[in-house]
Motif scaffolding. Structure first.
Motif, PDB file in Angstrom:
ATOM      1  N   ILE A 131       0.853  -1.179   0.000  1.00 14.19           N
ATOM      2  CA  ILE A 131       0.000   0.000   0.000  1.00 14.19           C
ATOM      3  C   ILE A 131       0.898   1.241   0.000  1.00 14.19           C
ATOM      4  CG2 ILE A 131      -1.871   1.202   1.216  1.00 14.19           C
ATOM      5  CD1 ILE A 131      -2.597  -1.632   0.210  1.00 14.19           C
TER       6      ILE A 131
ATOM      7  N   GLU B 180      11.643   1.999   3.837  1.00 16.07           N
ATOM      8  CA  GLU B 180      10.273   2.332   4.266  1.00 16.07           C
ATOM      9  C   GLU B 180       9.831   1.178   5.160  1.00 16.07           C
ATOM     10  OE1 GLU B 180       7.589   2.943   0.975  1.00 16.07           O
ATOM     11  OE2 GLU B 180       8.706   4.675   0.201  1.00 16.07           O
TER      12      GLU B 180
ATOM     13  N   GLU C 160       7.402  -0.999   7.420  1.00 18.16           N
ATOM     14  CA  GLU C 160       5.945  -1.169   7.330  1.00 18.16           C
ATOM     15  C   GLU C 160       5.471  -2.409   8.093  1.00 18.16           C
ATOM     16  OE1 GLU C 160       4.611  -0.796   3.253  1.00 18.16           O
ATOM     17  OE2 GLU C 160       6.095   0.780   2.851  1.00 18.16           O
TER      18      GLU C 160
ATOM     19  N   ASP D 284       9.939  -1.895   2.725  1.00 18.57           N
ATOM     20  CA  ASP D 284       9.676  -1.728   1.295  1.00 18.57           C
ATOM     21  C   ASP D 284      10.814  -0.854   0.764  1.00 18.57           C
ATOM     22  OD1 ASP D 284       8.716  -0.824  -1.170  1.00 18.57           O
ATOM     23  OD2 ASP D 284       7.153   0.437  -0.285  1.00 18.57           O
TER      24      ASP D 284
ATOM     25  N   LYS E 115      10.526  -0.406  -7.343  1.00 17.64           N
ATOM     26  CA  LYS E 115       9.891  -0.998  -6.166  1.00 17.64           C
ATOM     27  C   LYS E 115       9.967  -2.523  -6.102  1.00 17.64           C
ATOM     28  CE  LYS E 115       7.536   2.240  -3.726  1.00 17.64           C
ATOM     29  NZ  LYS E 115       7.700   2.390  -2.253  1.00 17.64           N
TER      30      LYS E 115
HETATM   31 MG    MG Z   1       5.993   1.652   1.039  1.00 18.54          MG
END
Ligand code: MG
Length: 203
Positions: A6, A54, A56, A85, A106
């Protein structure tokens, strides 16, 4: 298995990225080879000069479901883990500018750190799961599920409208503010509450 991520699920992070707060959950995917498991090191790739962490919360799906009503979404998971991430911010920025897909920024190999251990939802207050990321022993990200724009149940409901969720699928639920770059030699440690969930060395 699928890895669903997300984007922009914390307003402070949307702000730091100069992005609008979304009205619906926004998701993208990573392939299974993105997973970096059991505290394996992350090898800095040669195609980027600006890889960001990141941190998460990650939900593991425990049974198959499609078009799941939000009020029944809690039947589809009972384990929460923690991950990173990893994002090639330079490539992502170029993709955004050109309107290109995000995969090169990504979905690359090793871009999804995942904790070996998951915590039972029975041991957590789902409305307020606190988590943090340390870089070289310095706190760099601190978040709580209380600040999610879309709750885990809303995310599961939304994503399952577009694709059947299957046992073992992982959903990365978005990152709080404080994202930043990594360098070779850095050590990242993620925690849920006080519990250490993963250690990732950058090589
Ligand atoms: Mg992320």
């Amino acid at each position: 298995m699928k890895i669903i991520c997300i984007g922009r699920n914390y307003s402070e992070h949307a702000k730091e990225m100069n992005s609008a707060v979304p009205e619906k959950p926004m998701f993208f995917m990573k392939p299974d080879i993105a997973l970096l498991q059991q505290n394996a090191p992350f090898y800095y790739p040669d195609f980027s000069n600006d890889i960001h962490y990141e941190c998460e919360l990650v939900v593991r799906i425990k049974k198959q479901g499609k078009s799941i009503d939000p009020k029944f979404a809690n039947r589809y998971y009972d384990q929460i883990g923690l991950g990173i991430d990893f994002t090639a911010r330079d490539l992502q920025q170029a993709c955004k500018e050109k309107g290109h897909p995000w995969e090169i920024a990504k979905a690359f190999e090793g871009s999804a750190v995942i904790s070996s251990e998951f915590i039972s939802t029975e041991e957590l207050d789902l409305s307020n799961i606190s988590f943090s990321l340390y870089k070289n022993d310095k706190l760099v990200q601190q978040g709580t599920s209380a600040d999610m724009i879309f709750s885990i149940d809303q995310i599961i409901s939304y994503v399952s409208r577009f694709m059947t969720l299957k046992t073992g699928d992982l959903i990365y639920t978005g990152t709080p503010s404080g994202v930043g770059p990594i360098q070779i030699g850095d050590v990242l440690v993620g925690k849920i509450g006080d519990k250490e969930m993963f250690t990732t060395e950058i090589k």
